[in-house]
Design a protein around this motif. Structure first.
Motif, PDB file in Angstrom:
ATOM      1  N   MET A  38      10.153   7.589  11.834  1.00  0.00           N
ATOM      2  CA  MET A  38      11.237   6.919  11.163  1.00  0.00           C
ATOM      3  C   MET A  38      11.037   5.398  11.186  1.00  0.00           C
ATOM      4  O   MET A  38      11.419   4.722  10.246  1.00  0.00           O
ATOM      5  N   ARG A  39      10.440   4.904  12.266  1.00  0.00           N
ATOM      6  CA  ARG A  39      10.198   3.471  12.371  1.00  0.00           C
ATOM      7  C   ARG A  39       9.225   2.994  11.299  1.00  0.00           C
ATOM      8  O   ARG A  39       9.402   1.924  10.721  1.00  0.00           O
ATOM      9  N   VAL A  40       8.213   3.797  11.023  1.00  0.00           N
ATOM     10  CA  VAL A  40       7.223   3.423  10.015  1.00  0.00           C
ATOM     11  C   VAL A  40       7.870   3.363   8.628  1.00  0.00           C
ATOM     12  O   VAL A  40       7.580   2.456   7.837  1.00  0.00           O
TER      13      VAL A  40
ATOM     14  N   LEU B  50      11.007   2.681   7.967  1.00  0.00           N
ATOM     15  CA  LEU B  50      11.838   1.482   7.933  1.00  0.00           C
ATOM     16  C   LEU B  50      10.986   0.225   7.770  1.00  0.00           C
ATOM     17  O   LEU B  50      11.332  -0.677   6.995  1.00  0.00           O
ATOM     18  N   GLN B  51       9.866   0.159   8.473  1.00  0.00           N
ATOM     19  CA  GLN B  51       8.977  -0.995   8.337  1.00  0.00           C
ATOM     20  C   GLN B  51       8.415  -1.085   6.929  1.00  0.00           C
ATOM     21  O   GLN B  51       8.359  -2.173   6.337  1.00  0.00           O
TER      22      GLN B  51
ATOM     23  N   SER C 111       9.759   0.151   4.199  1.00  0.00           N
ATOM     24  CA  SER C 111      10.855  -0.204   3.289  1.00  0.00           C
ATOM     25  C   SER C 111      11.140  -1.699   3.323  1.00  0.00           C
ATOM     26  O   SER C 111      11.392  -2.313   2.279  1.00  0.00           O
TER      27      SER C 111
ATOM     28  N   TYR D 266       2.024  -5.006  11.122  1.00  0.00           N
ATOM     29  CA  TYR D 266       2.255  -3.829  11.962  1.00  0.00           C
ATOM     30  C   TYR D 266       0.962  -3.080  12.259  1.00  0.00           C
ATOM     31  O   TYR D 266       0.911  -1.865  12.182  1.00  0.00           O
TER      32      TYR D 266
END
Length: 100
Positions: free
Chosen positions: A1-3, A5-6, A8, A98
């Protein structure tokens, strides 16, 4: 989920930069560069107009025979060109900021 969001966030930043670039080119009067930029969105726009049904385009735009309408085609080319440039910028930002 973090990926997600990053990505986006990077895509949103890329889209903002693309719109700012478009505005800058318009203010500078560099319409030939804008035309070249729009040419990059032409294949994707034609593909979308050919593959998606006419009923979809009629509902989306409110224009009868929207696939043949030059205004719809031009706007779709602009959206595709902006989307492609935003995606390229987002991938670059994602790789730059990232790295794993």
């Amino acid at each position: 989920m973090r990926v997600v969001l990053q990505f986006s966030a990077c895509l949103a930043l890329g889209l903002v930069l693309g719109v700012l670039l478009l505005i800058g080119l318009m203010l500078a009067g560099r319409f030939e560069l804008i035309e070249l930029w729009l040419l990059t969105g032409k294949p994707l726009a034609q593909l979308a107009l050919a593959l998606l049904p006419d009923a979809f385009w009629a509902e989306l735009t409110g224009v009868a025979d929207a696939a043949q309408n030059s205004s719809v085609r031009s706007f779709l080319q602009l959206c595709a060109a902006l989307g492609q440039s935003a995606l390229l910028l987002a991938l670059g930002f994602l790789r730059l900021w990232y790295r794993a």
